[in-house]
Design an enzyme around this catalytic site. Sequence first.
Site, PDB file in Angstrom:
ATOM      1  N   HIS A 478       8.740  25.550  14.998  1.00 24.54           N
ATOM      2  CA  HIS A 478      10.150  26.151  15.607  1.00 24.54           C
ATOM      3  C   HIS A 478      10.883  26.737  14.549  1.00 24.54           C
ATOM      4  O   HIS A 478      11.529  27.980  14.886  1.00 24.54           O
ATOM      5  CB  HIS A 478      11.105  24.790  15.704  1.00 24.54           C
ATOM      6  CG  HIS A 478      12.459  24.972  16.465  1.00 24.54           C
ATOM      7  ND1 HIS A 478      12.778  25.035  17.640  1.00 24.54           N
ATOM      8  CD2 HIS A 478      13.513  25.180  15.626  1.00 24.54           C
ATOM      9  CE1 HIS A 478      14.045  25.323  17.545  1.00 24.54           C
ATOM     10  NE2 HIS A 478      14.738  25.570  16.435  1.00 24.54           N
ATOM     11  N   GLU A 479      11.152  25.991  13.241  1.00 25.40           N
ATOM     12  CA  GLU A 479      11.806  27.000  12.059  1.00 25.40           C
ATOM     13  C   GLU A 479      11.137  28.035  11.982  1.00 25.40           C
ATOM     14  O   GLU A 479      11.727  29.135  11.179  1.00 25.40           O
ATOM     15  CB  GLU A 479      11.842  25.992  10.852  1.00 25.40           C
ATOM     16  CG  GLU A 479      12.694  24.677  11.309  1.00 25.40           C
ATOM     17  CD  GLU A 479      14.066  24.702  11.829  1.00 25.40           C
ATOM     18  OE1 GLU A 479      14.577  25.869  11.804  1.00 25.40           O
ATOM     19  OE2 GLU A 479      14.546  24.032  12.745  1.00 25.40           O
ATOM     20  N   HIS A 482      12.107  30.752  13.807  1.00 24.19           N
ATOM     21  CA  HIS A 482      13.547  31.421  13.459  1.00 24.19           C
ATOM     22  C   HIS A 482      13.265  32.344  12.432  1.00 24.19           C
ATOM     23  O   HIS A 482      13.852  33.459  12.410  1.00 24.19           O
ATOM     24  CB  HIS A 482      14.223  30.262  13.087  1.00 24.19           C
ATOM     25  CG  HIS A 482      14.943  29.509  13.757  1.00 24.19           C
ATOM     26  ND1 HIS A 482      15.888  29.948  15.021  1.00 24.19           N
ATOM     27  CD2 HIS A 482      15.284  28.226  14.185  1.00 24.19           C
ATOM     28  CE1 HIS A 482      16.426  29.022  15.630  1.00 24.19           C
ATOM     29  NE2 HIS A 482      16.113  27.934  15.230  1.00 24.19           N
ATOM     30  N   HIS A 485      12.020  35.707  13.981  1.00 27.52           N
ATOM     31  CA  HIS A 485      13.145  36.316  14.794  1.00 27.52           C
ATOM     32  C   HIS A 485      14.169  37.039  13.544  1.00 27.52           C
ATOM     33  O   HIS A 485      14.413  38.212  14.103  1.00 27.52           O
ATOM     34  CB  HIS A 485      14.057  35.091  15.398  1.00 27.52           C
ATOM     35  CG  HIS A 485      14.763  35.748  16.498  1.00 27.52           C
ATOM     36  ND1 HIS A 485      15.774  34.937  17.273  1.00 27.52           N
ATOM     37  CD2 HIS A 485      15.012  36.885  17.065  1.00 27.52           C
ATOM     38  CE1 HIS A 485      16.293  35.578  18.065  1.00 27.52           C
ATOM     39  NE2 HIS A 485      15.994  36.635  17.818  1.00 27.52           N
TER      40      HIS A 485
END
Length: 683
Positions: A478-479, A482, A485
């Site tokens: 998940h991180e 980021h 992104h």
Amino acid sequence: MPKLCFGISGAFGYNTPMKRTPYTPQDFAWATWTAEDITKLVPQIIAEKKAGITAVKKIPDAERSFENTIALLESGGNTATDTILKIELLKNVSPEKTVRDAAKKAIEVIENKLIALARDPAIWHALKSYESGAWKKEQKTLDPEDKKLFHDIFLEYKRMGFDLPPAKQKRVKALEQQLAKLENNFRHNINAYDDYILVTDAELAGLPAHYIQGLKRTKDGRAKITLAYPDYIPFMELAQSEPKRKELSEKSLQKGGLKNMKVLTDMLKIRAEHAKLLGYKHHADYKTETRMTKNAARVHTFLEGLLKKVSRAGKNDLTELHALKREMTSNPKATFHQHDISYYGHELQKRRFHLDSEEVRPYFPLERVLSGTMSIYGTLFGVQFEKLESFPLWHPDVTLYAVKTPKGEILSYFALDLHPREEKYGHACAMGTIAGRETSYHGDTYTAPFAVMVANFTKPSTTHPSLLSHGEVETFLHEFGHIMHFTLTTARYSAQSGYNTSWDFVEAPSQMLEHWAWEPKALALLSQHWQTGAPFPKDLLANLLASKRHLLRYTTLRQLIFARFDLALHTTSKPKEPAKLYRDMVKRDAGITLPPKSIFPAGFGHLSGYDAGYYGYMWSNVYAADMFTRFETEGVLNKKTGADYKRFILEMGGSRDELSLVKSFLGRTPSNKAFLKEIGAGE
């Protein structure tokens, strides 16, 4: 590097080389700033920001254009913004207390000064002048990201209340300055909160040897269990001593301390008054106006609709755990508490799925998870990662990487700060520090983005590497999502760069990438026994995959409680006492009685930054689940699907309406069917 633009025949992009200058060790000198260095930077930052605003004000109304008004207002002080973000990072991760304290003070001063600078009626006049003049002519030829930038900036300044009478304008400004200081204090009090329990060796029964070996000891030989995740989570899952689980849980429910309850009360009062002055019904309507939901009523409908679908099932999960406790303790009258959930959840997982989370952990050494993640994302997004040496960083544990094209051209950079330290940020997050952007309006050079992944995974010991639970693998993906992104952006403006999207969409790209933690092909890359190098055993993998929905309805219910609590605090001018309100909601919606003196809101960091926005985790999860359906159908390592995801979602950032981006990627209108199916509520 292809530069994406929306202005050519309605297409999403065309190729234009964008030069990105590689960083040198000298460019990272900021990582070793002292307290004195940070203090000296404050007036320089303010001066640069002021110069950017002054330049916009000097343009005669008759000569205003998008470039000399809107683009200049957005880009003015970009270097100063980078510096602010570096200071903010050091405030959260520096091992030096003097640096953290100086950074905290600097951020407070800067925020107050910038609020004062931004609240300049001459800028509002400039925007209205442009709107009534050149905008009417230019908008036909401007690119969509230009139009969106104008609308976003205009709305941002309109929301400052420049049309209010002078006395009310002055009050709004004062409230914003007070709130900035309070929010900074709220976050600092959580990071600085340090508490623990002491346990004997007998009270460590149930915990694995590698965990016990990594604990700090007092002079009398007792082990310290802190509130840091690597200590807290395994202890709550595995410790057989209910009294000690209870003690640690109650310590956790005091995080932030009573002083943060006072800070929170003050924040809520200021937010309510601020929203009312600006003409909003409440703070939640003020905050959601700029998000996908647009208003609090839509958020309420969304949350209540989900609650109806998962409430009974979530409570049933807890009822099942309660029955297991009565069975295991041979006490038909045993009561069930907050501190029992993780422990009996783990026990039920072992019984139902023949899965022990500690049996899984040896297959997820951190280095393997990292290399596997890079392999997956590198394949999907057509990039490669290079570890860099000899760059100054803020701590020896931190590592730096460059993101490159297959030809070796620099795209961006990121750092990994993955282990706990005293007063370091205590959760997991990504911190964007240098936003990607064109260096001038329609320029031919691009600032390489830089971001930091901050986490608190167990630090390697002399005998064991850092071994992750499967849940921590999800967190890592998940991180790191980021980070992708933020660092793969091609957005023209820093305001639209990377994860600078609507707050209720910002989690969706990363939540989508969590799915790879449940895909056999991806798990083969992410796992390997730390001692033998053996792959994940087939039977263990089957058990792990079968457990995907284990307690998922309860965890969804828990997220809904957080979101509804946050919304309740911000949809009234006189909220109930927050700690009692939260205890009452947990009792009503989950059937769990929290200790009467628990003050969970004091440590709920999302109340500063995600205020009236916690629903965004659930809202964005709906889009994440739907976006994954393409990978589910076309292949989780499908390069074309990955390239589309990079093109339509990651590179675009917030340069276009988020719903339109998802539609473009999916080729259809999004729905909630995939999400409901995923949590077992759509069957």
